[in-house]
Design a protein around this motif. Structure first.
Motif, PDB file in Angstrom:
ATOM      1  N   ALA A   1       0.818  -1.223   0.000  1.00 12.88           N
ATOM      2  CA  ALA A   1       0.000   0.000   0.000  1.00 12.88           C
ATOM      3  C   ALA A   1       0.851   1.272   0.000  1.00 12.88           C
ATOM      4  O   ALA A   1       0.311   2.371  -0.038  1.00 12.88           O
ATOM      5  CB  ALA A   1      -0.933  -0.011   1.206  1.00 12.88           C
TER       6      ALA A   1
ATOM      7  N   ASP B   1      -7.327  -7.127   4.012  1.00 12.17           N
ATOM      8  CA  ASP B   1      -7.063  -6.304   5.189  1.00 12.17           C
ATOM      9  C   ASP B   1      -8.189  -6.477   6.203  1.00 12.17           C
ATOM     10  O   ASP B   1      -9.129  -7.237   5.976  1.00 12.17           O
ATOM     11  CB  ASP B   1      -6.914  -4.841   4.767  1.00 12.17           C
ATOM     12  CG  ASP B   1      -5.617  -4.652   3.989  1.00 12.17           C
ATOM     13  OD1 ASP B   1      -4.667  -5.424   4.251  1.00 12.17           O
ATOM     14  OD2 ASP B   1      -5.576  -3.774   3.122  1.00 12.17           O
TER      15      ASP B   1
ATOM     16  N   ASN C   1     -10.764  10.465  12.562  1.00 10.66           N
ATOM     17  CA  ASN C   1      -9.703   9.507  12.255  1.00 10.66           C
ATOM     18  C   ASN C   1      -8.380  10.039  12.770  1.00 10.66           C
ATOM     19  O   ASN C   1      -7.863  11.005  12.243  1.00 10.66           O
ATOM     20  CB  ASN C   1      -9.578   9.299  10.743  1.00 10.66           C
ATOM     21  CG  ASN C   1     -10.775   8.568  10.195  1.00 10.66           C
ATOM     22  OD1 ASN C   1     -11.266   7.635  10.810  1.00 10.66           O
ATOM     23  ND2 ASN C   1     -11.258   9.008   9.058  1.00 10.66           N
TER      24      ASN C   1
ATOM     25  N   LYS D   1      -2.622   7.657  11.541  1.00 10.21           N
ATOM     26  CA  LYS D   1      -1.857   6.438  11.878  1.00 10.21           C
ATOM     27  C   LYS D   1      -0.928   6.138  10.718  1.00 10.21           C
ATOM     28  O   LYS D   1      -1.217   6.503   9.585  1.00 10.21           O
ATOM     29  CB  LYS D   1      -2.806   5.248  12.039  1.00 10.21           C
ATOM     30  CG  LYS D   1      -3.745   5.401  13.192  1.00 10.21           C
ATOM     31  CD  LYS D   1      -4.429   4.087  13.502  1.00 10.21           C
ATOM     32  CE  LYS D   1      -5.691   4.326  14.287  1.00 10.21           C
ATOM     33  NZ  LYS D   1      -6.869   4.554  13.439  1.00 10.21           N
ATOM     34  N   ASN D   2       0.151   5.441  11.022  1.00 14.10           N
ATOM     35  CA  ASN D   2       0.976   5.006   9.901  1.00 14.10           C
ATOM     36  C   ASN D   2       0.452   3.668   9.396  1.00 14.10           C
ATOM     37  O   ASN D   2      -0.490   3.110   9.953  1.00 14.10           O
ATOM     38  CB  ASN D   2       2.470   4.983  10.249  1.00 14.10           C
ATOM     39  CG  ASN D   2       2.764   4.020  11.372  1.00 14.10           C
ATOM     40  OD1 ASN D   2       2.004   3.089  11.623  1.00 14.10           O
ATOM     41  ND2 ASN D   2       3.872   4.235  12.057  1.00 14.10           N
ATOM     42  N   LYS D   3       1.065   3.192   8.330  1.00 14.96           N
ATOM     43  CA  LYS D   3       0.504   2.000   7.696  1.00 14.96           C
ATOM     44  C   LYS D   3       0.665   0.759   8.553  1.00 14.96           C
ATOM     45  O   LYS D   3       0.060  -0.269   8.305  1.00 14.96           O
ATOM     46  CB  LYS D   3       1.120   1.823   6.312  1.00 14.96           C
ATOM     47  CG  LYS D   3       0.581   2.876   5.347  1.00 14.96           C
ATOM     48  CD  LYS D   3       0.828   2.524   3.912  1.00 14.96           C
ATOM     49  CE  LYS D   3      -0.047   3.305   2.955  1.00 14.96           C
ATOM     50  NZ  LYS D   3       0.099   4.744   3.049  1.00 14.96           N
TER      51      LYS D   3
ATOM     52  N   GLY E   1      -0.378   0.891  11.485  1.00 19.09           N
ATOM     53  CA  GLY E   1      -1.524   1.022  12.381  1.00 19.09           C
ATOM     54  C   GLY E   1      -1.230   1.774  13.667  1.00 19.09           C
ATOM     55  O   GLY E   1      -2.029   1.768  14.591  1.00 19.09           O
TER      56      GLY E   1
ATOM     57  N   THR F   1       4.869   7.099   5.513  1.00 17.15           N
ATOM     58  CA  THR F   1       4.148   5.872   5.902  1.00 17.15           C
ATOM     59  C   THR F   1       2.765   6.184   6.466  1.00 17.15           C
ATOM     60  O   THR F   1       2.115   5.311   7.030  1.00 17.15           O
ATOM     61  CB  THR F   1       4.936   5.060   6.956  1.00 17.15           C
ATOM     62  OG1 THR F   1       5.070   5.855   8.131  1.00 17.15           O
ATOM     63  CG2 THR F   1       6.292   4.645   6.461  1.00 17.15           C
TER      64      THR F   1
ATOM     65  N   GLU G   1      -1.040   6.518   6.857  1.00 21.67           N
ATOM     66  CA  GLU G   1      -2.217   5.865   6.272  1.00 21.67           C
ATOM     67  C   GLU G   1      -3.114   6.962   5.699  1.00 21.67           C
ATOM     68  O   GLU G   1      -3.190   8.051   6.259  1.00 21.67           O
ATOM     69  CB  GLU G   1      -2.951   5.101   7.387  1.00 21.67           C
ATOM     70  CG  GLU G   1      -4.187   4.372   6.983  1.00 21.67           C
ATOM     71  CD  GLU G   1      -3.906   3.186   6.078  1.00 21.67           C
ATOM     72  OE1 GLU G   1      -2.975   2.423   6.384  1.00 21.67           O
ATOM     73  OE2 GLU G   1      -4.618   3.045   5.076  1.00 21.67           O
ATOM     74  N   THR G   2      -3.809   6.670   4.593  1.00 23.72           N
ATOM     75  CA  THR G   2      -4.746   7.662   4.062  1.00 23.72           C
ATOM     76  C   THR G   2      -5.764   7.962   5.142  1.00 23.72           C
ATOM     77  O   THR G   2      -6.324   7.048   5.728  1.00 23.72           O
ATOM     78  CB  THR G   2      -5.500   7.077   2.842  1.00 23.72           C
ATOM     79  OG1 THR G   2      -4.600   6.235   2.169  1.00 23.72           O
ATOM     80  CG2 THR G   2      -6.025   8.146   1.954  1.00 23.72           C
ATOM     81  N   GLU G   3      -5.988   9.246   5.376  1.00 20.15           N
ATOM     82  CA  GLU G   3      -6.810   9.554   6.542  1.00 20.15           C
ATOM     83  C   GLU G   3      -8.307   9.495   6.273  1.00 20.15           C
ATOM     84  O   GLU G   3      -9.086   9.259   7.159  1.00 20.15           O
ATOM     85  CB  GLU G   3      -6.402  10.908   7.118  1.00 20.15           C
ATOM     86  CG  GLU G   3      -5.047  10.763   7.815  1.00 20.15           C
ATOM     87  CD  GLU G   3      -4.437  12.077   8.187  1.00 20.15           C
ATOM     88  OE1 GLU G   3      -4.822  12.608   9.228  1.00 20.15           O
ATOM     89  OE2 GLU G   3      -3.577  12.558   7.436  1.00 20.15           O
TER      90      GLU G   3
ATOM     91  N   GLU H   1     -10.720   5.853   6.508  1.00 22.89           N
ATOM     92  CA  GLU H   1      -9.816   4.860   7.085  1.00 22.89           C
ATOM     93  C   GLU H   1     -10.582   3.809   7.874  1.00 22.89           C
ATOM     94  O   GLU H   1     -10.223   2.656   7.913  1.00 22.89           O
ATOM     95  CB  GLU H   1      -8.846   5.614   7.994  1.00 22.89           C
ATOM     96  CG  GLU H   1      -7.644   4.828   8.385  1.00 22.89           C
ATOM     97  CD  GLU H   1      -6.941   5.527   9.514  1.00 22.89           C
ATOM     98  OE1 GLU H   1      -6.030   4.917  10.069  1.00 22.89           O
ATOM     99  OE2 GLU H   1      -7.318   6.664   9.856  1.00 22.89           O
TER     100      GLU H   1
END
Ligand code: ATP
Ligand code: MG
Length: 589
Positions: A137, A290, A553, A556-558, A560, A581, A583-585, A588
């Motif tokens: 990802a 996931d 949200n 977080k990074n990927k 988690g 790294t 995560e798309t916010e 989520e």
């Protein structure tokens, strides 16, 4: 911190743990004895992770035992016995050798959790190439960073991921010579090869070359929670920790079915999502998809998972959904649940007990440590909120930094200091690639300094306080975000919380909490005041948050993990730093 112990309630727990008596095992423990439980390459030619994980079983009575069960997104199920894994990883090793990959050269995979990834890891280790995990990802930039920093020579990927994420980087990656496409039947030009074709043409036999336990095996990038990811170098000797923690922490018994939910792009998904279960000759479940609560409960139930290793972020998501989704499933086979990656709030341990019928065992380690260092052992009662006790053979202390390169051990219990480990355990990282100075700075006075703050209670249990970077200095007090977060988690409205220190001209920093709410709660002033009052009652006015912000949200990074540094940077208008790294916010949850 006050603690209650949690006693096991399931009958299934009565299986005799591999470590029934902690003090006894610690006092008689030696790495030589652990090494003797492994095979070693024939004719004394050294120690190789892939031999121990695959060939050892494929050449013995577990040959036809199910090694990996792969659950595909579309409902496909693929089973690999130890014999299958041996044959496939041999083929892959031959493919790499034909491409001219030499000892120490790097190989990466950008594929998602598909069987070829697992085969590639094992095959690479057989050739003495070095595996450098990626996370599918990632966007092009984090992929570029890792391929470039790691001097990666061969990449295995899918046609789609290649077109969308890798092709545009190739001009900047002169060392990346070969791409192996998993879903292409024919070669697509020089350096762009069909993996199925090469696998079919390669021999299924391979002799692992002599392997020095100090030969480099895996190059792992850290999660990038506190800054730019670092490339931690690991060697074949790490297999001793993978095996030992599989025995004493995961408590693997013959016939176990294990599921580690972490992606092999992170060290947990490599050390425990691939290596440790195979070392013990048990069945390893791999799910391509996931997080999805219904799917996850379904896997635990239908695959009869007996040992489950997951992370606080996933547990909090399950907690949010309440009891109902779990009630539809039979989790009778589940014997042990473990968690790692972030502090596990006591609330989550108790939730496990109530809803899943088992408490959740927290354990602590880092990319740099290569394997679990501190854990709540299956044979011990859990102290919710504690990381547990050090593994046999691991010496931990709480230290304080007194000057550059000088630390003092804090002998008293319940005092906060930096968690330090005595170097020399087999899976300790051997360096940060291309950054010797940073590596050296991790050590002082004969200790490895972890960068995490913790305390130890009088019985030797360790309690996480916070990352050194995240610690809050308020009115002359040091406040750890974990304590504040755990207290707020006890409120029924709170689904997730991240706490930071917000600069304040008078008192240094004030404690500030970012809270995401459970579904049936609405953010409003009344609830905000209620939560502030709730915090004060639990924590006292110095430690309790003075400011609370509701935020759907949390960043977080990927892997988690909540990125507190980003919450803080955004709050105070500072530069965001490396967010490769993140995560798309949106969307989520
Ligand atoms: P970076 O080093 O790039 O900032 P990272 O530290 O998050 O990223 P990892 O090596 O994946 O990268 O994570 C290790 C860290 O995660 C630990 O140092 C600790 O801060 C945290 N951690 C892991 N397990 C636990 C746990 N059980 N309790 C508390 N914290 C944990
Ligand atoms: Mg770290």
């Amino acid at each position: 911190m006050a603690w209650k112990t949690v006693k096991k309630i399931k009958d299934i727990q009565r299986i005799q743990p591999n470590l029934p008596d902690y003090d006894l095992t610690c006092s008689t423990f030696s790495w030589e004895n652990i090494r003797r439980e492994l095979d070693g390459l024939p004719d004394g030619r050294g120690l190789n992770i892939a031999h121990e994980a695959v060939d050892r079983h494929a050449n013995g009575p577990l040959r036809e035992h199910l090694a990996i069960r792969w659950l595909g997104g579309s409902g496909t199920v693929l089973d690999y016995t130890y014999r299958d894994l041996q044959e496939q990883s041999n083929r892959f090793a031959n493919v790499l050798q034909q491409l001219g990959v030499k000892k120490g050269e790097r190989m990466s995979a950008l594929t998602g959790r598909i069987p070829q990834l697992y085969i590639a890891v094992l095959g690479t280790l057989k050739t003495l190439g070095v595996f450098c995990p990626l996370f599918a990802a990632f966007g092009p930039e984090p992929i570029y960073q890792r391929l470039q920093m790691g001097d990666v020579k061969v990449l295995i990927t899918t046609e789609n991921l290649y077109q969308n994420k890798v092709m545009g980087l190739r001009d900047r990656l002169p060392k990346l010579q070969h791409i192996l496409l998993v879903d292409r039947e024919e070669d697509a030009g020089e350096g762009l090869w069909s993996l199925p074709k090469r696998m079919a043409e390669a021999s299924g036999s391979f002799t692992i070359p002599a392997t020095d336990p100090e030969d480099m095996a895996v190059l792992h990038f850290t999660s990038g929670t506190t800054g730019m990811p670092k490339g931690a170098i690991h060697v074949h000797n790490a297999v001793l920790i993978h095996y030992m923690t599989g025995k004493y922490v995961m408590d693997f018994h013959p016939g176990d079915i294990f599921w580690c939910t972490a992606d092999p792009g992170w060290v947990t998904g490599m050390s425990y999502g691939i290596i440790a279960p195979l070392l013990h000759g048990i069945t390893n479940i791999v799910d391509e998809e996931d997080f999805d609560a219904e799917r996850w409960y379904g896997i635990l139930d239908k695959q009869k998972v007996s040992v489950w290793y997951t992370a606080p972020t996933a547990i909090r998501r399950l907690m949010r959904m309440g009891v109902e989704p779990c009630k539809q499933h039979d989790l009778a086979h589940l014997r042990l649940i473990h968690s790692v990656g972030e502090p596990l709030n006591p609330e989550a341990v108790m939730w496990g007990q109530e809803v899943l019928g088992l408490p959740i065992h927290d354990n602590w380690w880092q990319t740099e440590t290569g394997g679990i260092m501190i854990t709540n052992f299956p044979s011990m009662d859990i102290r919710p909120g504690s990381m547990g006790r050090p593994l046999p053979g691991i010496k931990a202390e709480i230290v304080s930094r007194v000057a550059k390169n000088m630390v003092e051990v804090v002998p008293e219990h319940d005092r906060v200091g930096e968690l330090a480990l005595k170097p020399g355990w087999p899976s300790m990282f051997r360096g940060y690639l291309h950054d010797d100075e940073r590596f050296r700075n991790c050590f002082a006075d004969g200790w490895y300094l972890t960068g995490d703050l913790a305390k130890r209670d009088k019985d030797g249990y360790y309690w996480f306080v916070g990352r050194a970077d995240d610690i809050i200095k308020t009115s002359g007090h040091m406040v750890g975000p974990f304590e504040v977060e755990s207290a707020l988690m006890e409120h029924p409205a709170v689904a997730e919380v991240g706490v930071i220190g917000k600069p304040h001209p008078m008192i240094g920093e004030i404690v500030m909490a970012f809270i995401s709410l459970n579904a049936n709660f609405k953010p409003n002033e009344e609830l905000r005041m209620e939560l502030i009052g709730f915090g004060r009652k639990r924590l006292g006015s110095v430690v309790a948050p003075r400011e609370i912000k509701f935020q759907d949200n949390l960043p977080k990074n990927k892997a988690g993990k909540i990125m507190r540094r980003l919450l803080k940077a955004r709050e105070v208008g500072m530069p965001e730093g490396d967010i490769s790294t993140l995560e798309t916010e949106s969307g989520e949850e």
